[in-house]
Design a protein around this motif. Structure first.
Motif, PDB file in Angstrom:
ATOM      1  N   TYR C  99       0.913  -0.984   0.389  1.00  0.00           N
ATOM      2  CA  TYR C  99      -0.209   0.172  -0.030  1.00  0.00           C
ATOM      3  C   TYR C  99       0.890   0.928  -0.161  1.00  0.00           C
ATOM      4  O   TYR C  99       0.282   2.484  -0.952  1.00  0.00           O
ATOM      5  CB  TYR C  99      -0.906   0.324   1.181  1.00  0.00           C
ATOM      6  N   GLU C 100       1.981   1.326   0.613  1.00  0.00           N
ATOM      7  CA  GLU C 100       2.762   2.396   0.686  1.00  0.00           C
ATOM      8  C   GLU C 100       3.298   2.931  -0.295  1.00  0.00           C
ATOM      9  O   GLU C 100       3.723   3.846  -0.820  1.00  0.00           O
ATOM     10  CB  GLU C 100       4.155   1.811   1.932  1.00  0.00           C
ATOM     11  N   LYS C 101       3.762   1.147  -1.160  1.00  0.00           N
ATOM     12  CA  LYS C 101       4.479   1.794  -2.364  1.00  0.00           C
ATOM     13  C   LYS C 101       3.273   2.059  -3.370  1.00  0.00           C
ATOM     14  O   LYS C 101       3.822   3.335  -4.852  1.00  0.00           O
ATOM     15  CB  LYS C 101       5.346   0.402  -2.926  1.00  0.00           C
ATOM     16  N   TYR C 102       1.960   1.749  -3.311  1.00  0.00           N
ATOM     17  CA  TYR C 102       1.702   1.556  -4.612  1.00  0.00           C
ATOM     18  C   TYR C 102       0.419   3.266  -4.615  1.00  0.00           C
ATOM     19  O   TYR C 102      -0.264   3.099  -5.459  1.00  0.00           O
ATOM     20  CB  TYR C 102       1.061   0.550  -5.353  1.00  0.00           C
ATOM     21  N   GLY C 103      -0.307   3.056  -3.310  1.00  0.00           N
ATOM     22  CA  GLY C 103      -1.247   3.340  -2.634  1.00  0.00           C
ATOM     23  C   GLY C 103      -2.622   3.255  -3.396  1.00  0.00           C
ATOM     24  O   GLY C 103      -3.741   3.443  -2.725  1.00  0.00           O
ATOM     25  N   THR C 104      -2.570   1.480  -3.195  1.00  0.00           N
ATOM     26  CA  THR C 104      -3.809   0.769  -2.841  1.00  0.00           C
ATOM     27  C   THR C 104      -3.430  -0.564  -3.121  1.00  0.00           C
ATOM     28  O   THR C 104      -2.559  -0.987  -2.820  1.00  0.00           O
ATOM     29  CB  THR C 104      -4.483   1.430  -4.542  1.00  0.00           C
ATOM     30  N   PHE C 105      -4.860  -1.198  -2.720  1.00  0.00           N
ATOM     31  CA  PHE C 105      -4.853  -2.023  -2.533  1.00  0.00           C
ATOM     32  C   PHE C 105      -5.172  -3.753  -3.141  1.00  0.00           C
ATOM     33  O   PHE C 105      -4.957  -4.825  -3.512  1.00  0.00           O
ATOM     34  CB  PHE C 105      -6.020  -2.330  -1.166  1.00  0.00           C
ATOM     35  N   ASP C 106      -5.796  -2.687  -4.916  1.00  0.00           N
ATOM     36  CA  ASP C 106      -5.968  -3.569  -5.780  1.00  0.00           C
ATOM     37  C   ASP C 106      -5.482  -3.802  -6.156  1.00  0.00           C
ATOM     38  O   ASP C 106      -3.698  -3.354  -6.733  1.00  0.00           O
ATOM     39  CB  ASP C 106      -7.081  -2.790  -6.731  1.00  0.00           C
ATOM     40  N   SER C 108      -4.684  -5.988  -9.508  1.00  0.00           N
ATOM     41  CA  SER C 108      -4.685  -5.339 -10.426  1.00  0.00           C
ATOM     42  C   SER C 108      -4.224  -3.964 -11.185  1.00  0.00           C
ATOM     43  O   SER C 108      -3.414  -4.515 -11.988  1.00  0.00           O
ATOM     44  CB  SER C 108      -6.313  -5.835 -11.385  1.00  0.00           C
ATOM     45  N   GLN C 109      -4.238  -2.759 -10.374  1.00  0.00           N
ATOM     46  CA  GLN C 109      -3.458  -1.740 -10.486  1.00  0.00           C
ATOM     47  C   GLN C 109      -1.995  -1.929  -9.861  1.00  0.00           C
ATOM     48  O   GLN C 109      -1.222  -1.191 -10.860  1.00  0.00           O
ATOM     49  CB  GLN C 109      -4.795  -0.649  -9.622  1.00  0.00           C
ATOM     50  N   ILE C 110      -1.443  -2.703  -8.876  1.00  0.00           N
ATOM     51  CA  ILE C 110      -0.545  -3.050  -8.469  1.00  0.00           C
ATOM     52  C   ILE C 110      -0.256  -3.468  -9.545  1.00  0.00           C
ATOM     53  O   ILE C 110       1.750  -3.165 -10.535  1.00  0.00           O
ATOM     54  CB  ILE C 110      -0.296  -4.050  -7.458  1.00  0.00           C
ATOM     55  N   ARG C 111       0.068  -4.736 -10.807  1.00  0.00           N
ATOM     56  CA  ARG C 111       0.506  -5.562 -11.395  1.00  0.00           C
ATOM     57  C   ARG C 111       0.590  -4.094 -12.379  1.00  0.00           C
ATOM     58  O   ARG C 111       1.239  -4.361 -13.079  1.00  0.00           O
ATOM     59  CB  ARG C 111      -0.265  -6.438 -12.011  1.00  0.00           C
ATOM     60  N   ARG C 112      -0.235  -3.452 -13.059  1.00  0.00           N
ATOM     61  CA  ARG C 112      -0.174  -2.186 -14.187  1.00  0.00           C
ATOM     62  C   ARG C 112       0.514  -1.336 -13.885  1.00  0.00           C
ATOM     63  O   ARG C 112       1.561  -0.482 -14.668  1.00  0.00           O
ATOM     64  CB  ARG C 112      -1.690  -1.501 -13.989  1.00  0.00           C
ATOM     65  N   LEU C 113       0.756  -1.124 -12.486  1.00  0.00           N
ATOM     66  CA  LEU C 113       2.419   0.156 -11.526  1.00  0.00           C
ATOM     67  C   LEU C 113       3.453  -1.152 -12.473  1.00  0.00           C
ATOM     68  O   LEU C 113       4.103   0.369 -12.062  1.00  0.00           O
ATOM     69  CB  LEU C 113       1.875   0.390 -10.635  1.00  0.00           C
ATOM     70  N   GLN C 114       3.313  -1.824 -12.394  1.00  0.00           N
ATOM     71  CA  GLN C 114       4.459  -2.337 -12.051  1.00  0.00           C
ATOM     72  C   GLN C 114       5.393  -2.671 -13.702  1.00  0.00           C
ATOM     73  O   GLN C 114       6.616  -1.844 -13.879  1.00  0.00           O
ATOM     74  CB  GLN C 114       4.696  -4.126 -12.138  1.00  0.00           C
ATOM     75  N   GLY C 115       4.358  -1.926 -14.281  1.00  0.00           N
ATOM     76  CA  GLY C 115       5.568  -2.762 -15.949  1.00  0.00           C
ATOM     77  C   GLY C 115       5.423  -1.190 -16.237  1.00  0.00           C
ATOM     78  O   GLY C 115       6.275  -0.393 -15.806  1.00  0.00           O
TER      79      GLY C 115
END
Lengths: 160, 186, 115
Positions: C99-106, C108-115
């Motif tokens: 959450y601290e890194k991406y600002g969300t618990f979702d 799919s969004q975490i996966r999208r922000l990674q690439g």
């Protein structure tokens, strides 16, 4: 996080001793009645968590700190290992109950079970201190809004 | 046969609470429903003649609820969005049906409830512990005599696992401060 | 019948892990699966009209052996519950870090922000 209302503080001041004593009772009589190191340790950790929630984290951090919890966590694991190794040295088997063989106490009494009592105390201290440590680490995190508008989690300064 | 009905009712209660925990949109009510599952489990342990487990479960559930509420409170409580991918859901249901069929055949060979294997076979380790536990170890509570004397090696491994998990949590949450301070110094 | 209900509880947890996208929901599914497995192991050792495995010397050893429930699953589940608490704490710490890194618990969004 400055603690809760006056009612919660007053009730906590009365109740915390009894929760702690109940945990100690469960640990010490773990070989005679239901209980033992695991449940007593979790209940002792519960008493400290209640104290932290009611009075705020500065209270517990100033009184106890994380250093003593770390020392207790490591040393109780070491005590448990040493109990097992001493059984290997004197009884021939790892975790042999040498105290009960050498000094057979009265049955169904507090000292009648040898080093089960020592192991229970070590396990209880270990579980209590490690859970308290994790709760402190989770509770010093704080949610602030950064300059770029993204919410961030930081740790407080006095934790160091 | 009375215990059958009690355990049945408790299991239905736990299943309903678990369904609410899975399906509800709000994260906080989901966590509280998880607490209902844990307390039902504690009552089931009490009726199954396992008082040690009931005490441990009720204390662990309280601590777990505090941790989960601290993790979810004042954070992102927006419910999950996005459309459901139907082929993914169908695949998941197919997989679960396969596991269910496997489970049916596995339970078929298991025997009835209330007739454990220690009643039929008299030479199991459990019977040895029950018969000689008090004289050999001096502990009246046979569960304690097992976890701290007969099988204390398991408990040593358990202490190591707990130690490692706590160290891991500390390391994960702590590394943030150093990078934070490094940025601040720049 | 009771074993099947226990299995249904396990399947609810598995469904939660497989289909939800919120990462806290996945942790909740893991906890539900763990509860059902603990309950199943204790159910296997129950004896009809059994007593708790605490020997206070009112019964003779053979009679106590015949009437007490199986203590071995209880001893193993006792350690398993505390290990479950430790592992869940580790999972919660990982969630907070994400959450601290991406600002969300979702996820799919975490996966999208990674690439």
């Amino acid at each position: 996080m400055k603690g809760m209302s006056l009612i919660v503080k007053t009730v906590t001041r009365w109740v915390k001793v009894f929760i702690f004593l109940f945990g100690v009772y469960l640990i010490i009589t773990g070989h005679l009645s239901p209980g033992g190191g695991f449940s007593g340790g979790v209940i002792i950790a519960c008493s400290y968590i209640l104290l932290t929630l009611a009075f705020g984290k500065e209270f517990t951090l100033n009184r106890f700190g994380t250093g003593i919890a770390k020392v207790l966590d490591s040393s109780s694991a070491l005590i448990f290992l040493i109990v097992g190794l001493l059984g290997f040295g004197s009884g021939g088997v790892f975790f042999a109950n040498y105290l009960q063989k050498r000094f057979p106490g009265e049955e169904l009494s507090l000292l009648g079970s040898g080093n089960i009592l020592i192991s229970n105390i070590a396990i209880g201290i270990k579980v209590a201190s490690s859970l308290f440590l994790v709760f402190i680490i989770l509770s010093v995190l704080r949610l602030v809004t950064g300059t770029d508008g993204i919410k961030r989690i930081v740790q407080d300064e006095e934790e160091e | 046969m009375e215990i059958d009905i009690i355990i049945f009712v408790l299991l239905v209660f736990m299943a309903i609470a678990a369904l609410i925990a899975v399906e509800t949109k709000n994260l906080l009510s989901s966590v509280i429903s998880l607490g209902a599952v844990g307390f039902g489990l504690s009552m089931a342990f009490l009726f199954l003649r396992a008082p040690d487990l009931a005490i441990v479960q009720i204390a662990v559930e309280v601590v777990l609820l505090i941790f989960l509420i601290r993790a979810t409170i004042s954070r992102d409580t927006i419910p999950e969005t996005g459309r459901i991918r139907w082929w993914g859901l169908a695949f998941v249901l197919l997989l679960m049906a396969g596991v269910l069929v496997f489970g049916y055949f596995a339970f078929h060979d298991l025997g009835n409830f209330g007739e454990p294997i220690i009643s039929a076979v008299k030479s199991t380790p459990s019977n040895l512990y029950l018969r000689e536990g008090l004289e050999k170890t001096g502990a009246a509570n046979i569960v304690t005599s097992i976890i701290l004397d007969y099988r204390a090696y398991d408990t040593l491994g358990e202490a190591t696992v707990l130690f490692t998990a706590i160290i891991g949590a500390l390391a994960i949450l702590r590394s943030r401060t150093k990078t934070d301070k490094g940025e601040r110094k720049k | 019948m009771i074993y099947s209900l226990c299995f249904v509880l396990f399947m609810i947890g598995l469904y939660c892990v497989l289909t939800r996208k919120n990462i806290i929901k996945i942790v909740i599914g893991l906890v539900i699966m763990e509860s059902s497995i603990n309950l199943f192991l204790v159910l296997l050792g129950y004896k009809n009209d059994g007593i708790a495995p605490i020997n206070d010397k009112t019964l003779s050893p053979l009679e106590f052996m015949a009437r007490s429930v199986d203590p071995l699953p209880q001893a193993l589940v006792l350690t398993s519950i505390v290990i479950g608490l430790g592992v869940t704490t580790l999972a919660i710490a990982l969630c907070i870090r994400l959450y601290e890194k991406y600002g969300t618990f979702d996820i799919s969004q975490i996966r999208r922000l990674q690439g």
